[in-house]
Structure formats: C-alpha cells, structure tokens
Design an enzyme around this catalytic site. Structure first.
Site, PDB file in Angstrom:
ATOM      1  CB  THR A 304     -31.295  21.780 -46.506  1.00 17.53           C
ATOM      2  OG1 THR A 304     -31.995  21.805 -45.181  1.00 17.53           O
ATOM      3  CG2 THR A 304     -32.213  22.593 -47.432  1.00 17.53           C
ATOM      4  CG  ASP A 305     -26.805  18.019 -43.484  1.00 14.01           C
ATOM      5  OD1 ASP A 305     -27.408  17.773 -42.334  1.00 14.01           O
ATOM      6  OD2 ASP A 305     -25.637  17.647 -43.616  1.00 14.01           O
ATOM      7  CD1 TRP A 306     -31.650  18.372 -38.149  1.00 17.84           C
ATOM      8  CD2 TRP A 306     -31.815  17.895 -40.340  1.00 17.84           C
ATOM      9  NE1 TRP A 306     -32.659  17.312 -38.295  1.00 17.84           N
ATOM     10  CE2 TRP A 306     -32.850  17.012 -39.882  1.00 17.84           C
ATOM     11  CE3 TRP A 306     -31.608  17.599 -41.764  1.00 17.84           C
ATOM     12  CZ2 TRP A 306     -33.593  16.480 -40.278  1.00 17.84           C
ATOM     13  CZ3 TRP A 306     -32.474  16.818 -42.557  1.00 17.84           C
ATOM     14  CH2 TRP A 306     -33.523  16.124 -41.612  1.00 17.84           C
TER      15      TRP A 306
END
Length: 585
Positions: A304-306
């Site tokens: 996932t993105d952060w």
C-alpha cells in the site's frame, strides 16, 4: 546470525531452488515473524538505538528486535555514500543477530533529482543529479532513461538500497495535480515506453543480486484527481472519470508488467462513478484482486501507499490516515479490509501487533499471512540478500556520485531543457551584459558580464517556478497544488523587466503553468524539469543543444483547466503550447 541448532539452515543454501528455500524458511517462522514481514515503513539514518522525533519513528532496534520487521523506506540522506553504506551494514548486522537472521530490505523514494518532499522524493545529496522523471520524458530518449536507471541502480546497490518506490507511471491528465513532476507526462504510449525502459535499467537484464526491484505506482493510475487535489489529504480523496477513461490509465501499467516490474503500489485515491468499489485503492478488492491479480495475473508484491491505517504526526501536525471511503472503520477493521483486498504489505505502518490480534481472533488466517509472506521472502531471496546483505563501504564513494555519473546527469539536464518560444535572442552571442534573477551571480559570470539592473543589461535571464497555492501545514506545502496562474505581482515584474531589456524566462515546470501573460512580452521562454544554472546557461549560449519536447499540453488559461475532464489526456481547449512542442537552437 543466530546459532540456534534447532533451525534448519538449508534456506541459506543457494544451490537449492528458491521455492524450496522459501518453504524451508516459512515453515520455521512464528506467526510474529510472519506478521513482521508485512510491514514496510520509514527509517532514518541514525544510531540504531535512536528514533526520529520529527517523523515519529522508533529506533531501528525496536523495529527489528521487538516488531520483527525487515522492510524500511530510507528517509533523507547522508553527506557521502560511504556513510549510508556503513549505516546499512550496521542495520544488517542487527538483523543477522535475530533468531532467523532475515536480512533487511531497504527501499527509497526517488533521490536523483531536484525535489525535496518527505512524502514523495528526496534531494540528490551525494548521488548524481538528473532532471525529474518529467524531464526524462521530455527527451523522448528511451536509451537515456535506461542509462539513468542503470546508473541509479549502481548507486543504490552500492549503499544497500534494493527497492525503488518508483517509477510513477500515472498519467498527468489533470494539470493541477501535485505529483505530475514524477510522471512521464499525459500520453499513455510515451509513459508506457519510458516506464518500461526505466524498469529495465533498475532491474537489469536478469533479476538478481545486482538488481533494484521496482515498485511501480500508483495502480490503477493516480492522475484523474478531482480538482487536481492530491489524496495525501482528505480534500483530494476522489478520483473521477467524467470522460470514461479509466482503461486509458491502465495502459502504462500494462507496459510495466511486460517489462517485468516486480512490485506494485496502489494509490490513496478512491474511484468515484466507476464499476469499482468507492474506497481507496489499497482497500479495494475489486481493484487489487479483481483487476491486478486476476485480470493482469500479477503475482509480485503489492504494498500500500504510506499510512492507510493510523493517523500520523508529520512535521508537527497530525494528518489523518488515508482511509478514504472507510474513514468510519477502526484501524483494526481497516487492516482487515486491506488484507481482504489482496495486498501483501502495509506501507508506512509499523503495527504487526494489530495484525496479530486479527489472527488471534480468527478474522485473518495464518494461511493468508503465508500467501503474502511467500511473495515477500521470494523477493529477498531473488535479490541475493540471504547470500550477502552487506555492501563494500570502501567502494561506495567511488560509485555514488562519481564524476562519470554526475556528467551523465548534467548532460541529461541540458538535453531535457525545452525551448518554448524564441524571437531570435537565443542562442546568446559573445559575453553579453547579463541581468539575472534566480541564478547564482558567480555561475552567471562565466557566461557574461553581470550587471545590477535591467537598464544596464543587454539580456535578462529570469528563472521562475511554476505557481502554486500556499496551504495550511508544512507537509501540505511540499505538494504544489492549486491554481496554475501567476500572481499579478509576478506578471507585472516580468513584464517590467521585459519592457526594459530583451528577457528570457526559464520556468521549472514541476507541473504545467499558465504562461499566457508572458508569451507576447518576453524574448524567449524555456522550460526545465530540474537543471542547474550552468546547464541552463550552456543551452542559452549555444554550448549545448536542448532536445526537450513537452510531455504534456501547456494550458492557455485556468478557465480551460477547470473546464477539462481530469481523466482525459489532452483535454484542455486550445492549449498555448501542445504536447511535443520544442524548438531547436
């Protein structure tokens, strides 16, 4: 490395097939060790027992010994390659002392250009310095892109960086979007071609001990942002497709799959008005399992993105978790939804204890953890980290930012410069009397005689930044967003100088800018995507040839931008300069 005699160490035998090594290791892992593999968060160079208060980061020892994590995104830089290499080796020694001795995988955002944004990119520091990705696209030169990526690969591996959290193959179809500079522009074919060259350069001819794994982003395309706002923030959470072009944004990813990208990062945004669930892509089973896994048969790591699960303090302000569409869920429920979607790693999170709660309560099975753990372990094996996680500190400085690499980067800076307009003033002849703004006077003095006022000059050279709006917090202001119009004060100043002396303006196009107020008043306009002053002046004086061509349309007005459909390439009416425009000198 652990000396526990009960451990079957055959997973360290490089003569065995990697599938066998993965299973031998996985069968000996505790549930806690498996959970630790699925978290990939930020770390900073410091003493291993010190945290980082600015980004609310625990110490490396806490990450590795207590949380059993082994994937970290390196923030910031050190003055030299040797210092990064030495810290990396100390980190790997710490990892080797754990029960199974699983090596650390270090990743990084782009760190070879001129951007400084703790949420997206890192200034080059000791590494060679190149134009932004958009500038690479402006050259239209796949060989140059692959050369850049190959050099970056050598510099990364010299200090132990083994995963690139890039390339970014999103289409910059919404001119206001803050992330445009790290894309290859708004044309699907160009973005796919350049992205594939980039992947080949980083991963090498065959994937292995000398490779850097590419995490291509942001699936399924992060460009169609409502009003151009970025989904790092709640006001930018919606991705919209009024032109029905969802499929268009998949095309560069198809080229990335063909090139063999190893990993994928979905974006924060939530699709609105499509066949897919209206939740952020990292939570989105219809996108991750249905589209990415089933349609495209992608078997690599998905991270996932952060920061999808927890709110986080960044630079003194608390920013909400990017749980778009599932804001009402608890962190625990969000984590379960990410796992159910088919994701392997949680970017920017460091809470394996929460995942362990889900397993203990029967909401996530250990078999589900095993699916992702296998992918993550395979990547470590394929990268050769189990054979040799350490780097040669003595060689690091000979590789990172060496003279050959720096020269190649500066040549690319010159090549990417794009001449948009020229009434004949370029190339500058002889040693003119120069009035400059935004250029170091000592550098400019190598190319002309520097004067204090436009009235004394024969030519003025003004460097500008594409405009953006100030936002509330420091972190937000790293993301240049809002109107593309210059302020009345900037327009008046440029016109005043141009009325006094023939004037060249050079604009850093980290996203498109409305240049209409200048085009009939100045003698020349150039665009750059990261170029030092000497590189620019080499081009302006004819010592180097600019090769850049626009990787997007430059809009004529903000009214045209506001009327355009954010998912449709080339949709601003009657642009001032069109995609592909670039003059020769």
């Amino acid at each position: 490395m652990s000396n526990d005699a009960t451990i079957d160490t055959r997973f360290r035998d490089a003569s065995l097939p990697i599938d066998d090594r993965v299973e031998i290791l996985l069968s000996q892992m505790t549930i806690e060790e498996k959970a630790g593999l699925l978290f990939h968060t930020m770390i900073a160079i410091s003493d291993l027992d010190e945290g980082n208060a600015m980004f609310d980061i625990p110490s490396a020892r806490e990450f590795i010994d207590d949380k059993l994590m082994s994937h970290f995104n390196l923030l910031g830089a050190a003055p030299t390659g040797r210092e990064i290499a030495a810290w990396q080796n100390s980190l790997q020694k710490l990892a080797a002392s754990t029960r199974l001795g699983i090596p650390v995988t270090l990743s990084t955002d782009p760190r070879h250009s001129f951007s400084e944004n703790p949420g997206a990119a890192i200034m080059a520091g000791p590494f060679s310095q190149w134009p932004e990705t958009m500038g690479l696209a402006a050259t239209r030169d796949e060989e140059l892109v692959q050369q850049f990526a190959d050099i970056a690969r050598q510099e990364y591996t010299a200090v132990g960086l083994r995963v690139a959290l890039h390339p970014q193959v999103d289409l910059a179809t919404e001119p206001r979007w803050a992330r445009a500079t790290a894309t290859f522009g708004e044309d699907p074919e160009l973005a796919g071609r350049m992205g594939a060259a980039y992947i080949r350069g980083f991963q090498g001819e065959s994937f292995g001990a000398g490779s850097v794994s590419t995490m291509t982003k942001h699936f399924p395309g992060g460009g169609p942002q409502k009003d151009g706002e970025d989904p790092h923030f709640a006001y930018g959470r919606e991705q919209v497709y009024p032109g029905g072009q969802f499929e268009t944004h998949l095309k560069p990813f198809e080229a990335a799959f063909e090139a063999g990208t190893r990993q994928i990062m979905p974006y924060y945004g939530m699709p609105v008005g499509t066949e897919y669930e209206e939740v952020g892509f990292g939570f989105n089973k219809s996108v991750i399992t249905g589209l990415l896994r089933e349609r495209y048969r992608f078997e690599g790591v998905v991270c996932t993105d952060w920061g999808l699960v927890h709110d986080r303090a960044l630079l003194g302000h608390v920013h909400a978790a990017r749980a778009w569409g599932v804001e009402h869920l608890t962190p625990r429920e969000r984590m379960k939804k990410v796992m159910d979607a088919g994701v392997d790693q949680f970017g920017g999170e460091a809470c394996p204890e929460l995942l362990l709660e889900l397993v203990a309560d029967g909401e996530v099975t250990e078999e589900r953890l095993d699916v992702s753990a296998r992918r993550v372990l395979r990547e470590k094996f394929d990268l050769g980290l189990f054979e040799n996680p350490f780097v040669d500190e003595d060689k690091a400085d000979a590789i990172v930012g060496n003279a050959e690499f720096r020269a190649a980067g500066e040549a690319a800076q010159r090549a990417a410069i794009t001449v948009l307009a020229n009434t004949g003033v370029l190339p500058l002849a002889g040693r003119p009397k120069l009035y400059v703004e935004g250029i170091d006077a000592d550098t400019a003095a190598r190319f002309g005689d520097i004067v204090a006022t436009p009235a004394e000059a024969e030519v003025a050279v003004l460097r500008l930044q594409a405009p953006f709006e100030e936002r509330e917090t420091m972190f937000e202001n790293f993301f240049h967003a809002g109107s593309l119009d210059y302020s009345d004060e900037v327009v008046a100043h440029v016109r005043e100088v141009a009325a006094t002396v023939p004037t060249v303006i050079d604009v850093l196009l980290d996203r498109p800018a409305v240049l209409t107020p200048f085009v009939d008043h100045v003698a020349a306009i150039t665009a750059n995507w990261g170029a030092n002053a000497a590189a620019l002046l080499d081009v302006l004086t004819g010592a180097a040839s600019p090769k850049g061509r626009l990787p997007f349309d430059l809009p004529r007005s903000m009214a045209a931008v506001e009327a355009s459909r954010p998912d449709v390439p080339f949709d601003t009416e009657n642009p001032l300069f069109r995609f592909g425009h670039g003059l020769k000198l």
